[in-house]
Every structure is written in C-alpha cells, then in structure tokens.
Motif scaffolding. Structure first.
Motif, mmCIF file in Angstrom:
data_model
loop_
_atom_site.group_PDB
_atom_site.id
_atom_site.type_symbol
_atom_site.label_atom_id
_atom_site.label_comp_id
_atom_site.label_asym_id
_atom_site.label_seq_id
_atom_site.Cartn_x
_atom_site.Cartn_y
_atom_site.Cartn_z
ATOM 1 N N GLU A 21 -0.436 -12.043 5.609
ATOM 2 C CA GLU A 21 -1.585 -12.415 6.861
ATOM 3 C C GLU A 21 -1.330 -13.840 7.263
ATOM 4 O O GLU A 21 -1.402 -13.970 8.296
ATOM 5 N N ALA A 22 -1.045 -14.809 6.338
ATOM 6 C CA ALA A 22 -1.001 -16.125 6.619
ATOM 7 C C ALA A 22 0.260 -16.313 7.186
ATOM 8 O O ALA A 22 0.429 -17.326 8.303
ATOM 9 N N LEU A 23 1.282 -15.887 7.054
ATOM 10 C CA LEU A 23 2.639 -16.050 7.432
ATOM 11 C C LEU A 23 2.517 -15.283 9.063
ATOM 12 O O LEU A 23 3.215 -15.912 9.815
ATOM 13 N N ARG A 24 1.993 -14.556 9.153
ATOM 14 C CA ARG A 24 1.951 -13.583 10.521
ATOM 15 C C ARG A 24 1.352 -14.593 11.303
ATOM 16 O O ARG A 24 1.535 -14.794 12.710
ATOM 17 N N GLU A 25 0.112 -15.307 10.901
ATOM 18 C CA GLU A 25 -0.695 -16.039 11.784
ATOM 19 C C GLU A 25 0.197 -17.331 12.196
ATOM 20 O O GLU A 25 0.055 -17.958 13.330
ATOM 21 N N ALA A 26 0.934 -18.027 11.226
ATOM 22 C CA ALA A 26 1.862 -19.234 11.352
ATOM 23 C C ALA A 26 2.960 -18.663 12.117
ATOM 24 O O ALA A 26 3.354 -19.888 12.790
ATOM 25 N N ARG A 27 3.544 -17.629 12.172
ATOM 26 C CA ARG A 27 4.796 -17.524 12.703
ATOM 27 C C ARG A 27 4.666 -15.722 12.960
ATOM 28 O O ARG A 27 5.095 -15.166 12.198
ATOM 29 N N THR A 28 4.530 -15.671 14.392
ATOM 30 C CA THR A 28 4.513 -14.046 14.725
ATOM 31 C C THR A 28 5.773 -13.413 14.690
ATOM 32 O O THR A 28 6.003 -12.131 14.540
ATOM 33 N N ASP A 29 7.009 -14.071 14.729
ATOM 34 C CA ASP A 29 8.147 -13.489 14.743
ATOM 35 C C ASP A 29 8.809 -13.330 13.325
ATOM 36 O O ASP A 29 9.971 -12.888 13.318
ATOM 37 N N ALA A 30 8.228 -13.657 12.248
ATOM 38 C CA ALA A 30 8.564 -13.778 10.964
ATOM 39 C C ALA A 30 8.913 -12.109 10.439
ATOM 40 O O ALA A 30 8.446 -11.186 10.941
ATOM 41 N N ARG A 31 10.154 -12.123 9.689
ATOM 42 C CA ARG A 31 10.376 -10.772 9.307
ATOM 43 C C ARG A 31 10.035 -11.008 7.750
ATOM 44 O O ARG A 31 10.276 -11.580 7.141
ATOM 45 N N ILE A 32 8.977 -9.792 7.390
ATOM 46 C CA ILE A 32 8.422 -9.927 6.076
ATOM 47 C C ILE A 32 8.645 -8.576 5.288
ATOM 48 O O ILE A 32 8.452 -7.576 6.061
ATOM 49 N N VAL A 33 9.261 -8.784 3.996
ATOM 50 C CA VAL A 33 9.325 -7.605 3.055
ATOM 51 C C VAL A 33 8.626 -7.769 2.050
ATOM 52 O O VAL A 33 8.482 -8.680 1.466
ATOM 53 N N VAL A 34 7.570 -6.756 1.954
ATOM 54 C CA VAL A 34 6.879 -6.732 0.796
ATOM 55 C C VAL A 34 7.408 -5.770 -0.331
ATOM 56 O O VAL A 34 7.835 -4.747 -0.210
ATOM 57 N N LEU A 35 7.415 -6.504 -1.727
ATOM 58 C CA LEU A 35 7.947 -5.798 -2.812
ATOM 59 C C LEU A 35 6.725 -5.485 -3.699
ATOM 60 O O LEU A 35 5.654 -6.241 -3.882
ATOM 61 N N VAL B 137 1.024 1.225 3.794
ATOM 62 C CA VAL B 137 0.422 1.215 5.250
ATOM 63 C C VAL B 137 -0.406 0.052 5.389
ATOM 64 O O VAL B 137 -0.298 -0.767 6.501
ATOM 65 N N ALA B 138 -1.022 -0.651 4.211
ATOM 66 C CA ALA B 138 -1.683 -1.688 4.408
ATOM 67 C C ALA B 138 -0.810 -2.931 4.632
ATOM 68 O O ALA B 138 -1.102 -3.741 5.420
ATOM 69 N N ALA B 139 0.314 -2.860 3.964
ATOM 70 C CA ALA B 139 1.422 -3.998 4.166
ATOM 71 C C ALA B 139 1.834 -3.939 5.639
ATOM 72 O O ALA B 139 1.961 -5.032 6.122
ATOM 73 N N VAL B 140 2.110 -2.754 6.160
ATOM 74 C CA VAL B 140 2.720 -2.976 7.542
ATOM 75 C C VAL B 140 1.759 -3.178 8.421
ATOM 76 O O VAL B 140 2.098 -4.031 9.494
ATOM 77 N N LYS B 141 0.413 -2.890 8.443
ATOM 78 C CA LYS B 141 -0.832 -3.082 9.099
ATOM 79 C C LYS B 141 -0.923 -4.485 9.112
ATOM 80 O O LYS B 141 -1.242 -5.121 10.123
ATOM 81 N N MET B 142 -0.646 -5.194 8.071
ATOM 82 C CA MET B 142 -1.033 -6.584 8.113
ATOM 83 C C MET B 142 0.126 -7.464 8.666
ATOM 84 O O MET B 142 0.272 -8.730 8.718
ATOM 85 N N GLY B 143 1.201 -6.651 8.880
ATOM 86 C CA GLY B 143 2.578 -7.497 9.679
ATOM 87 C C GLY B 143 3.743 -7.344 8.968
ATOM 88 O O GLY B 143 4.774 -8.075 9.123
ATOM 89 N N ALA B 144 3.718 -6.746 7.655
ATOM 90 C CA ALA B 144 5.136 -6.673 6.993
ATOM 91 C C ALA B 144 6.141 -5.811 7.863
ATOM 92 O O ALA B 144 5.601 -4.827 8.503
ATOM 93 N N THR B 145 7.344 -6.292 7.630
ATOM 94 C CA THR B 145 8.488 -5.501 8.527
ATOM 95 C C THR B 145 8.840 -4.275 7.695
ATOM 96 O O THR B 145 9.030 -3.192 8.131
#
Length: 183
Positions: A75-89, A99-107
C-alpha cells in the motif's frame, strides 16, 4: 521467454522485503545477476525507511513479517509510486490473501518457495496474460514437504507443536520428517 529476453526498463531499482535473511540475501544476489539494483529490508520498519529514501520501480514483499504485514508495504509503495511492479510472496498461499494483495496494488502473488526466475517473470510480465509456467516446476509433493519444513522450523523444530498447527497426527508428521525431500 527467458529472463534475458524480458526488458527491465530504465529504472532497475528493486526493494526486497523478507524476514528470512538467508533467503533475502540469496534472492538479492540472483536479482543483481538479472540486472536489478536491489535494496534489502528485513522488516516493515526497514522497508518504510527504504521507501522514504526512494520508491523503487520493482518490489518483492513477503506477506508475513515479524513486525507486521507485507500488504502495508504494498500500500505504501503504491501511494509513493503508482507504476511500481510488486510481487507478494507467501508461504501460506490462500485465495483470500491473493485477492487482497492484488486489490492493494500487487502485480502478482507467488507462493514460497519461489525462485528468482519465477519472481523475475512475475515482475516483468505485462498485460492481462499470466507469465508462462516455469520450465521445471516443483512437484506437489515437494511443495508440501517445503511447507511442512517451514512450519517445523517456525515452531523451533518442535514436532508436537508443528503437528498441532498443521492439523496432523504427530506420528504421521514424524514419518514425513524422517524421509528425504521429494524431487
């Protein structure tokens, strides 16, 4: 498509957040070889400091950290940089958390143990299509064994506690632990 064929882009900055220091260091070395410039963080607090200094173009974030939830970093990264590519492990793959991770902005969302090749593909894949499957995916037996080993280590190698948390009979768990890892 191999890792070498995937374009990283003009900003190779990568934030790696995981409380498993050995895994974190191995992943950082592997990602450096693939052209990324990684910054390591062992906790939510360290990740927030790294984000305050510079919001990276890419991030790999463990879901469960000792001092909080990796989704806070997403969430903090998505606010700081909208184009960031994020993978949650995560070591505990569940549809609800994916689903929660993708809704929060994870790629993308990957279950541990994921290797550097899988992570790179997930970070660099574009469009609505899924990245191609790994060349040599782990067998279901191996994934199960890895999960059991992880929980066993987290329980300080206490067989009874591990069996209770995995909802297994203690003797069954002892037999599994006595065997070699599947291929």
């Amino acid at each position: 498509m191999s890792d070498a064929e995937l374009p990283i882009g003009p900003d190779p900055s990568l934030l790696l957040v995981d409380d498993d220091e050995v895994f974190l260091n191995r992943l950082a070395r592997a990602m450096e070889k693939r052209g990324f410039v990684p910054t390591r963080a062992l906790s939510v607090a360290e990740a927030r400091v790294a984000l305050a200094q510079r919001a990276p173009a890419y991030a790999v974030v463990d879901l469960r950290l000792e001092d909080g939830n990796g989704l806070d970093i997403v969430e903090a990264l998505r606010e700081a940089r909208t184009d960031a590519r994020i993978v949650v492990l995560t070591g505990y793959g569940a549809i609800a958390t994916a689903v929660a991770a993708v809704k929060m902005g994870a790629t993308d969302y990957l279950s541990k143990p994921a290797d550097a090749e899988e992570i790179t593909r997930a970070l660099l894949s574009r469009g609505e299509t899924l990245p191609p499957p790994p060349e040599m995916p782990m067998s279901a037996d191996r994934v199960r064994w890895e999960h059991i080993q992880r929980v066993y280590e987290q329980c300080d190698r206490n067989v009874s506690e591990t069996a209770r948390r995995l909802h297994m009979h203690r003797r069954t768990l002892q037999r599994i632990l006595a065997k070699r890892s599947p291929r």
